[in-house]
Design a protein around this motif. Sequence first.
Motif, PDB file in Angstrom:
ATOM      1  N   UNK A  74       0.841  -1.214   0.000  1.00  0.00           N
ATOM      2  CA  UNK A  74       0.000   0.000   0.000  1.00  0.00           C
ATOM      3  C   UNK A  74       0.866   1.251   0.000  1.00  0.00           C
ATOM      4  N   UNK A  75       1.926   1.259   0.825  1.00  0.00           N
ATOM      5  CA  UNK A  75       2.839   2.405   0.850  1.00  0.00           C
ATOM      6  C   UNK A  75       3.538   2.564  -0.496  1.00  0.00           C
ATOM      7  N   UNK A  80       4.077   5.896  -5.324  1.00  0.00           N
ATOM      8  CA  UNK A  80       4.057   6.064  -6.782  1.00  0.00           C
ATOM      9  C   UNK A  80       3.053   7.137  -7.194  1.00  0.00           C
ATOM     10  N   UNK A  81       1.871   7.109  -6.557  1.00  0.00           N
ATOM     11  CA  UNK A  81       0.829   8.085  -6.880  1.00  0.00           C
ATOM     12  C   UNK A  81       1.311   9.505  -6.572  1.00  0.00           C
ATOM     13  N   UNK A  82       1.977   9.666  -5.421  1.00  0.00           N
ATOM     14  CA  UNK A  82       2.465  10.992  -5.037  1.00  0.00           C
ATOM     15  C   UNK A  82       3.610  11.439  -5.943  1.00  0.00           C
ATOM     16  N   UNK A  83       4.500  10.507  -6.301  1.00  0.00           N
ATOM     17  CA  UNK A  83       5.674  10.854  -7.106  1.00  0.00           C
ATOM     18  C   UNK A  83       5.288  11.278  -8.514  1.00  0.00           C
ATOM     19  N   UNK A  84       4.320  10.551  -9.108  1.00  0.00           N
ATOM     20  CA  UNK A  84       3.958  10.822 -10.496  1.00  0.00           C
ATOM     21  C   UNK A  84       2.610  11.527 -10.621  1.00  0.00           C
ATOM     22  N   UNK A 201       7.698   5.815 -17.071  1.00  0.00           N
ATOM     23  CA  UNK A 201       7.255   7.206 -16.953  1.00  0.00           C
ATOM     24  C   UNK A 201       8.304   8.159 -17.507  1.00  0.00           C
ATOM     25  N   UNK A 202       9.595   7.846 -17.287  1.00  0.00           N
ATOM     26  CA  UNK A 202      10.671   8.711 -17.779  1.00  0.00           C
ATOM     27  C   UNK A 202      10.703   8.709 -19.306  1.00  0.00           C
ATOM     28  N   UNK A 203      10.460   7.558 -19.914  1.00  0.00           N
ATOM     29  CA  UNK A 203      10.561   7.438 -21.376  1.00  0.00           C
ATOM     30  C   UNK A 203       9.308   7.928 -22.089  1.00  0.00           C
ATOM     31  N   UNK A 204       8.117   7.591 -21.553  1.00  0.00           N
ATOM     32  CA  UNK A 204       6.869   7.911 -22.245  1.00  0.00           C
ATOM     33  C   UNK A 204       6.143   9.102 -21.636  1.00  0.00           C
ATOM     34  N   UNK A 205       6.523   9.488 -20.386  1.00  0.00           N
ATOM     35  CA  UNK A 205       5.835  10.601 -19.734  1.00  0.00           C
ATOM     36  C   UNK A 205       4.438  10.251 -19.298  1.00  0.00           C
ATOM     37  N   UNK A 206       4.117   8.977 -19.280  1.00  0.00           N
ATOM     38  CA  UNK A 206       2.787   8.521 -18.904  1.00  0.00           C
ATOM     39  C   UNK A 206       2.864   7.054 -18.493  1.00  0.00           C
TER      40      UNK A 206
END
Length: 217
Positions: A74-75, A80-84, A201-206
């Motif tokens: 869960x953490x 991940x949600x907060x970072x991205x 995320x770094x490569x596709x931005x999504x």
Amino acid sequence: MSILTLQLSLGIFFFGTIVFLHIAKKNLGASLAYGLQSLIITTILFLGYFFETGDISLLFIALLVLIVKVIVASLFFIKLIQKYELTFSASTYLNTPLTLMVIAILTFIAHSQKFSPLTEILPANQTLLALALSSIFVSLFLIINRKGVLSQIIGILSFENSIVAFAIFANLEQSLMFQLGIIFDIFIWLVITTVFVSMIHKHFGSLDITSMKSLKD
């Protein structure tokens, strides 16, 4: 309340969390639903194994599942949600009415005579086994129907939880080392997934898999 009735209630709540994962629009809600689902699995594991056998090693496994699946996983998702800044989940291939219709069909198939050889492994738990089999099918559909990477990761873990529920309801014996191996694999898988998701995320931005069409080239 008997253990069987309590397990049936937990099984229904467990199946409900998977249905919620299908209709959840926010990643945070889906992550919390997975945490609740894992907590239910921990309770079922405690009731199905430790409470009936009194084996202290099974209590250790239940606590380990609680730490890795409920707390660490869960953490991991919340981080991940907060970072991205993943506020909303990626859309599904089917809309909500069609999704619910497919879930109903899969549930009906799991309860049909076609799969009775599986659900009648332990006749006393036939209803529980049919419910767990429904959860396996619906979790597989969750992986297929979601477009977001995070939602698919949760779908895979939900699928694993469903298999564990089926094994418990079928009263299949699992050694301590086997259980430890599964928990260790999940922990390592979460670590690798962190790196994998960061690279995507770094490569596709999504994290929407529909934006990765270049992978076909």
